[in-house]
Design an enzyme around this catalytic site. Structure first.
Site, mmCIF file in Angstrom:
data_model
loop_
_atom_site.group_PDB
_atom_site.id
_atom_site.type_symbol
_atom_site.label_atom_id
_atom_site.label_comp_id
_atom_site.label_asym_id
_atom_site.label_seq_id
_atom_site.Cartn_x
_atom_site.Cartn_y
_atom_site.Cartn_z
ATOM 1 N N CYS A 145 0.838 -1.195 0.000
ATOM 2 C CA CYS A 145 0.000 0.000 0.000
ATOM 3 C C CYS A 145 0.878 1.252 0.000
ATOM 4 C CB CYS A 145 -0.953 0.044 1.179
ATOM 5 S SG CYS A 145 -2.024 -1.380 1.362
ATOM 6 N N ARG A 169 5.296 -0.173 -4.798
ATOM 7 C CA ARG A 169 4.967 -0.899 -3.578
ATOM 8 C C ARG A 169 3.969 -2.022 -3.819
ATOM 9 N NH1 ARG A 169 6.726 1.836 0.888
ATOM 10 N NH2 ARG A 169 5.211 0.854 2.268
ATOM 11 N N TRP A 199 -3.342 -2.514 -1.415
ATOM 12 C CA TRP A 199 -3.115 -3.936 -1.687
ATOM 13 C C TRP A 199 -4.090 -4.697 -0.809
ATOM 14 C CZ3 TRP A 199 -1.499 -8.507 0.640
ATOM 15 C CH2 TRP A 199 -0.996 -9.493 -0.211
ATOM 16 N N ASN A 225 -2.587 1.958 5.944
ATOM 17 C CA ASN A 225 -1.813 0.780 5.556
ATOM 18 C C ASN A 225 -1.734 -0.149 6.756
ATOM 19 O OD1 ASN A 225 -1.346 2.089 3.169
ATOM 20 N ND2 ASN A 225 0.821 2.494 3.547
ATOM 21 N N GLY A 226 -1.741 -1.455 6.510
ATOM 22 C CA GLY A 226 -1.609 -2.411 7.601
ATOM 23 C C GLY A 226 -2.892 -3.195 7.824
ATOM 24 N N GLU A 282 17.519 -17.800 -6.841
ATOM 25 C CA GLU A 282 17.183 -16.415 -7.155
ATOM 26 C C GLU A 282 16.761 -16.261 -8.622
ATOM 27 O OE1 GLU A 282 16.762 -12.221 -6.998
ATOM 28 O OE2 GLU A 282 16.529 -13.870 -5.572
ATOM 29 N N LYS A 305 13.100 -14.865 -9.867
ATOM 30 C CA LYS A 305 12.923 -13.741 -10.794
ATOM 31 C C LYS A 305 11.979 -14.112 -11.932
ATOM 32 C CE LYS A 305 14.894 -10.656 -8.780
ATOM 33 N NZ LYS A 305 14.314 -11.370 -7.667
ATOM 34 N N GLU A 356 8.419 -14.339 -10.631
ATOM 35 C CA GLU A 356 7.871 -13.051 -10.205
ATOM 36 C C GLU A 356 7.345 -12.223 -11.363
ATOM 37 O OE1 GLU A 356 10.070 -11.350 -6.281
ATOM 38 O OE2 GLU A 356 11.319 -11.480 -8.072
ATOM 39 N N HIS A 394 17.213 -36.651 -7.617
ATOM 40 C CA HIS A 394 16.286 -37.063 -6.571
ATOM 41 C C HIS A 394 14.899 -36.465 -6.790
ATOM 42 C CE1 HIS A 394 19.530 -38.895 -4.251
ATOM 43 N NE2 HIS A 394 20.254 -37.850 -4.603
ATOM 44 N N LYS A 421 6.631 -4.302 -3.273
ATOM 45 C CA LYS A 421 8.043 -4.087 -2.983
ATOM 46 C C LYS A 421 8.329 -4.134 -1.492
ATOM 47 C CE LYS A 421 12.180 -3.074 -4.389
ATOM 48 N NZ LYS A 421 12.877 -4.039 -5.244
#
Length: 615
Positions: free
Chosen positions: A2, A27, A75, A101-102, A488, A492, A495, A511, A610
């Site tokens: 947010c 964000r 968000w 926010n929160g 990583e 990426k 995402e 395995h 973010k």
């Protein structure tokens, strides 16, 4: 998550708030809204979608006049993303307006109590509950808005950054913080409110960052009035001079922030070790380490806590610390660490890594470790952030603002800082030779130029991306220091392109994952000359024999892997421990180009944010 933007002063609020919301788009959000007050009437517009959708709607449907205003990007947590659940929210009387926010965890019980007392609700949000609670306190206790906010916040459980105003007091905004970041920009007879400084950097360089459980009354013609929410004691603002500049938060001619930030890595790595690494003198200077050296040297173990990309940087650090400094290291997801009743002692050092410095789970892990007596060291990118203030000591990465949601330069600068720490401790402990130490310092100093050389592979990566852009699955393999790089790289791709991808230790392929390999499966293998090279070549041969499509990251001049792989991307030779700083670059570019070719929103991938300030 947010974004909050607010303004009160002598300028028109609307353009400041809209531009500020655009600056906070990194964000992550799914709806946006704005409210403006001209001294007599409020004008409210909100919508599901992007800030541009909000701008179009607002300019065609409401008055954009007013010197006071609040804006928000949401968000979704409580209630689906739609126009009604978007912020801002009015109280039942229409006098109070809030953005938040929160999460208010006990909102449901408060809501039931308010309904019994005659309040009605139009949204599914916890935020509308909070603004009505504030209004009830204000009326019942016959107090001013600031006092009503304080009393109400002592009744809620959860996290918040809020801004609220009363239409009957057009010269005042009340703000408060617990968990979510909130900054106040101080101008000439004007104030700016935002989740970070980027929305107001062109107007003022002076800002106050609220601490947890602090509230502020921002009033025209008056100095900021700070109080502690719990006990109403006076707090004194620490006015910081911001180092951020406007150019750093603009695209600078690049098509996307992510591409700009990939190309900023040589400079970001240099800025991170500048003044700390004196290779010609054999010296590493880091105040946070120098002043607490005994804590590290006497530590039974180092615990690293982080989330997402920062967790992968922590995994690389595990190899570095254990290999060079011979200190046992455990790397934990912060979200799991805090809930499993971990064994922590005063002889432990906890390193918390976060790009934003606001990651809620990492902050909670810090507080737990401090409570148990551990020494806590922070590694983050944002000056004045919550983690920077909460830890016992720390080091900034100096990566500069990272706007793209998918971290790139944050990852490489975190590894740079952690490498400096490991080298410093290794030197102090005498765990490796002076010649090897000096060799490492010289090699680290050369990394920015080698990253620049690696970036020259961009045209090759773009060609490879065109071939595999329609893949539905992808496997990334690495060993040793480059196993975390495989993780990583897979993250990426997931995402920003929404292709399913998994990272694995190359030896673990047998395995389970080997069952997935066929002629449709691209497999990215990190196969640099230093570190388990022959073993990785064997793994490549296993993939080749099952018709897998191989994209190999190799050391310049490699001929063995070139004969086996379908595609090779070369990186300069470097020490094994520093190789992640190079091998991650082609993987970032690969994800970027595939996402662009698939028409994805590279800088703002769906469902992601973010700064993750909720659990």
């Amino acid at each position: 998550m947010c974004g909050i933007v607010g303004y009160i002063g002598h300028r028109d609020a609307y353009p400041i708030i809209i531009k500020g919301l655009q600056r906070l788009e990194y964000r992550g959000y799914d709806s946006a809204g704005i409210v403006l007050f001209d001294g007599e009437t409020t004008s409210l517009s909100k919508t599901k979608g992007k800030v541009e959708d909000l701008r179009n709607k607002a300019e065609s449907s409401i008055s954009t006049n007013g010197k006071l205003g609040l804006g928000h990007t949401r968000w979704a947590t409580h209630g689906v993303p739609n126009d009604v659940n978007s912020h801002p929210h009015y109280s039942n009387s229409g006098d109070l307006v809030i953005i938040h926010n929160g999460i208010i965890e006990n909102y449901e019980s408060i809501k039931k109590a308010l309904i019994k007392r005659g309040y009605t609700f139009h949204s599914d949000t916890d935020t509308e509950v909070l603004v009505n609670l504030i209004e009830e306190v204000k009326n019942k206790e016959n107090v001013k808005l600031g006092k009503a906010v304080q009393i109400a916040l002592n009744q809620v459980v959860g996290a918040y950054a809020i801004a609220v105003f009363d239409r009957n007091k057009p010269d005042e905004i009340v703000v408060a913080k617990l968990g979510s970041p909130l900054a106040i920009g101080i101008g000439e007879n004007e104030y700016f409110i935002a989740s970070d400084a980027s929305p107001f950097i062109e107007f003022t360089n002076n800002a106050v960052y609220l601490e947890d459980e602090e509230m502020a009354i921002v009033r025209l013609g008056k100095e900021i009035k700070l109080r502690k929410i719990k006990d109403d004691s006076i707090a004194y603002p620490n006015i910081l001079e911001l180092q951020l500049n406007l150019e750093e938060i603009e695209k600078g001619g690049y098509e996307h922030f992510m591409l700009k930030e990939i190309y900023e890595q040589p400079r970001a790595i240099l800025d991170t070790y500048r003044g700390r690494l004196l290779a010609d003198q054999g010296i590493i200077k880091m105040a946070g380490i120098d002043q607490n050296l005994e804590k590290f040297l006497n530590a039974n173990r180092i615990i690293i806590v982080a989330c997402g990309t920062s967790w992968h940087a922590g995994l690389v650090a595990e190899y570095i610390f254990e290999d060079l400094a011979r200190i046992p290291v455990e790397v934990e997801y912060a979200s799991e660490f805090r809930y499993r009743n971990p064994v922590i002692t005063e002889n432990d050092v906890l390193i918390a890594i976060s790009q934003s410095g606001e990651t809620a789970d990492t902050l909670a892990a810090i507080k737990l470790a401090k409570k148990r007596g551990a020494f806590v060291f922070g590694v983050c990118n944002v000056v004045g952030s919550s983690i920077a203030r909460e830890t016992d000591a720390g080091a900034y990465t100096h990566a500069g603002p990272e706007i793209g949601v998918a971290s790139t330069k944050a990852f490489t600068t975190q590894i740079t800082v952690l490498t400096l720490i490991a080298l410093k401790l290794a030197q102090e402990k005498g765990t490796f030779s002076q010649s090897k130490y000096h060799e490492y310092l010289a090699e680290l100093e050369s990394i920015p130029s080698k990253v620049e050389k690696t970036l020259e592979s961009n045209p090759i990566v773009e060609q490879i991306s065109e071939i595999y852009k329609d893949s539905t699955n992808c496997l990334y393999l690495g060993r040793g220091y480059n196993f975390p790089v495989a993780l990583e790289g897979a993250l990426k791709l997931k995402e920003i392109s929404y292709i399913h991808a998994e990272g694995y230790p190359a030896a673990e392929m047998k395995h389970g994952p080997i069952a997935l390999i066929d002629e449709q499966m691209p497999v990215i293998v990190i196969a640099t000359k230093k570190g388990h090279y022959e073993k990785v070549v064997s793994n490549i041969q296993e993939i080749k024999s099952r018709n897998g499509r191989i994209i190999a990251i190799v050391t310049e001049g490699d001929e063995t892997v070139k004969e086996l792989a379908d595609h090779v991307i070369e990186v300069p030779e470097t020490s094994e421990g520093l190789s992640p700083l190079l091998t991650t670059i082609p993987l970032q570019l690969l994800s970027y180009h595939i996402a662009v070719m698939r028409g994805c929103n590279v800088d703002q991938p769906r469902n992601l944010a973010k700064s993750v300030t909720v659990e």
